[in-house]
Design a protein around this motif. Structure first.
Motif, mmCIF file in Angstrom:
data_model
loop_
_atom_site.group_PDB
_atom_site.id
_atom_site.type_symbol
_atom_site.label_atom_id
_atom_site.label_comp_id
_atom_site.label_asym_id
_atom_site.label_seq_id
_atom_site.Cartn_x
_atom_site.Cartn_y
_atom_site.Cartn_z
ATOM 1 N N ASP A 176 0.831 -1.197 0.000
ATOM 2 C CA ASP A 176 0.000 0.000 0.000
ATOM 3 C C ASP A 176 0.868 1.251 0.000
ATOM 4 O O ASP A 176 1.953 1.270 0.590
ATOM 5 C CB ASP A 176 -0.909 0.026 1.228
ATOM 6 N N GLY A 177 0.364 2.308 -0.648
ATOM 7 C CA GLY A 177 1.064 3.585 -0.639
ATOM 8 C C GLY A 177 2.473 3.473 -1.180
ATOM 9 O O GLY A 177 2.709 2.917 -2.254
ATOM 10 N N ASP A 208 -1.193 -2.765 -4.188
ATOM 11 C CA ASP A 208 -0.800 -2.554 -5.582
ATOM 12 C C ASP A 208 0.633 -2.995 -5.791
ATOM 13 O O ASP A 208 1.420 -3.099 -4.857
ATOM 14 C CB ASP A 208 -0.946 -1.072 -5.942
ATOM 15 N N GLY A 209 0.983 -3.216 -7.058
ATOM 16 C CA GLY A 209 2.339 -3.624 -7.361
ATOM 17 C C GLY A 209 2.482 -4.035 -8.807
ATOM 18 O O GLY A 209 1.601 -3.792 -9.639
ATOM 19 N N GLU A 253 9.567 -2.387 3.294
ATOM 20 C CA GLU A 253 9.192 -2.423 4.699
ATOM 21 C C GLU A 253 7.674 -2.447 4.810
ATOM 22 O O GLU A 253 6.977 -1.714 4.130
ATOM 23 C CB GLU A 253 9.754 -1.183 5.415
ATOM 24 N N GLY A 254 7.164 -3.327 5.664
ATOM 25 C CA GLY A 254 5.716 -3.431 5.802
ATOM 26 C C GLY A 254 5.310 -4.741 6.436
ATOM 27 O O GLY A 254 6.135 -5.475 7.012
ATOM 28 N N GLY A 255 4.026 -5.076 6.306
ATOM 29 C CA GLY A 255 3.469 -6.232 6.977
ATOM 30 C C GLY A 255 4.107 -7.549 6.602
ATOM 31 O O GLY A 255 4.324 -8.413 7.458
ATOM 32 N N THR A 297 14.727 10.908 -4.821
ATOM 33 C CA THR A 297 13.363 11.302 -4.477
ATOM 34 C C THR A 297 12.934 10.808 -3.101
ATOM 35 O O THR A 297 11.911 11.238 -2.580
ATOM 36 C CB THR A 297 12.367 10.752 -5.514
ATOM 37 N N GLY A 298 13.717 9.885 -2.520
ATOM 38 C CA GLY A 298 13.350 9.320 -1.229
ATOM 39 C C GLY A 298 12.258 8.281 -1.295
ATOM 40 O O GLY A 298 11.714 7.879 -0.268
ATOM 41 N N LEU A 299 11.904 7.821 -2.515
ATOM 42 C CA LEU A 299 10.819 6.858 -2.686
ATOM 43 C C LEU A 299 11.367 5.440 -2.854
ATOM 44 O O LEU A 299 12.413 5.239 -3.488
ATOM 45 C CB LEU A 299 9.971 7.214 -3.902
ATOM 46 N N VAL A 300 10.650 4.471 -2.317
ATOM 47 C CA VAL A 300 11.035 3.065 -2.479
ATOM 48 C C VAL A 300 11.145 2.715 -3.956
ATOM 49 O O VAL A 300 12.085 2.031 -4.388
ATOM 50 C CB VAL A 300 10.006 2.147 -1.796
#
Length: 352
Positions: A176-177, A208-209, A253-255, A297-300
């Protein structure tokens, strides 16, 4: 025990506190309540449902307190929420009502009692929740974040692992996000690892992915797994079982990373800015790539694939260095724990 709401990772890191509560208060009626929804009510209920007597979601704390004040026993509230305003309001509302209150507040200031020493909260959220239970119990308690997969899930995992004598690597880029990776990142990492002799599985998790058809077209040797592939077995249990067998997990990083940590799977995760002191997966072998340092950009999604590949190789090589007793069956990437064996990681560690 009361929380605001639980996404998948939130629910997982609260389980040690629920276990501690059941250990400390075996004869008490334990209620877990939330303001919003909770994964402990459905997807994680198999792991948490037996630890509490009731799960009340979307229920105000005041309603829970009122409903349980009718009994003659002592009432205690452990408040996992982080908003100072909510915690102070709850503390004030319970004053003089004979309710023991432990709050997730800096230095546990709202839970201070005469003669009690001030103490700092642990950095990690899971340990903060656990410490609240210890404070209520007045003693130290076991901290256990591990989960077990089902025999059916292990059977599915063995079939997916395909019995190959190669490092089994699990990739999951859905989320997500900002907690998701791109198809280009997955393709580059997969091509590199497959070229080094690895056995790669891509697991489609919620959110999403990358498009699965695109991944199949661009990386024919990448094996794809989604909920339609494992009829009759929950995908989270399959992930648990795969994590027991896997030599490495790669993802944002996440669930899913928190789930892999419950079976101690070594992992490389890309963090989109979460505070790792508070949200680091509860396992030992974790290499964290901070997107704010690795991407302009600091984005994954913008972390260069070579950066991820370098971390993967570093993690595999580190495991080989620290576990030199394991057989090396290939000349490619250094082989970690389960090469040439159908033994799950946790069983191998127990044997050692």
């Amino acid at each position: 025990m009361y929380a605001r709401n639980d996404a998948f990772g939130d629910g997982l890191i609260r389980i040690p506190a629920l276990r501690a509560a059941r250990t400390a208060f075996p004869d008490s009626f334990i209620v877990y309540g939330t303001t919003g929804p909770s994964t402990l009510e459905h997807v994680l209920n198999r792991h948490a449902g037996h630890l509490v007597d009731a799960i009340n979601v979307r229920t105000p704390l005041a309603h829970l307190v009122a409903s349980h004040r009718k009994g003659k026993g002592q009432l205690a509230v452990v408040d996992f929420r982080i908003s100072a305003r909510w915690l102070i309001q709850a503390s004030v509302s319970l004053l003089g009502r004979g309710v023991a209150y432990e709050a997730n507040f800096p230095a546990f200031a709202l839970s201070w009692r005469p003669g009690q020493k001030s103490e700092a909260r642990p950095e990690h959220n899971a340990w903060r929740y656990h410490r609240l239970i210890e404070r209520l119990a007045g003693k130290r308690l076991p901290f256990d974040h591990r989960l077990e997969s089902t025999p059916a899930a292990r059977a599915v995992a063995r079939g997916l692992a395909d019995g190959k004598h190669a490092p089994l690597i699990i990739v999951a880029a859905h989320g997500d996000g900002g907690k998701r990776m791109t198809a280009d990142q997955v393709v580059a990492v997969s091509d590199s690892m497959i070229a080094d002799g690895a056995n790669l599985l891509y697991v489609k998790t919620p959110g999403d992915g990358p498009d699965m058809a695109e991944l199949a077209r661009r990386v024919p040797k990448l094996r794809l797994v989604d909920s339609n592939t494992v009829d009759g077995v929950d995908i989270s249990d399959v992930l648990l079982a795969l994590g027991e067998f896997a030599d490495l997990y790669i993802g944002a990083e996440g669930g899913t990373a928190h789930l892999m940590a419950t079976v101690m799977t070594p992992m490389v995760i890309v963090s989109g800015g979460a505070n790792m002191a508070r949200w680091r997966p509860l396992s030992n072998n974790v290499d964290v790539i901070e997107s704010r340092h690795a991407s302009p950009t600091g984005l994954v999604a913008n972390v260069p694939a070579p950066t991820i590949i370098e971390a993967v190789k570093r993690m595999l090589a580190t495991y080989r260095r620290d576990h030199s007793y394991l057989p090396d069956h290939t000349a490619g990437v250094s082989a970690p724990q389960s090469w040439g064996s159908d033994t799950p990681n946790k069983d191998l560690k127990h044997a050692v």
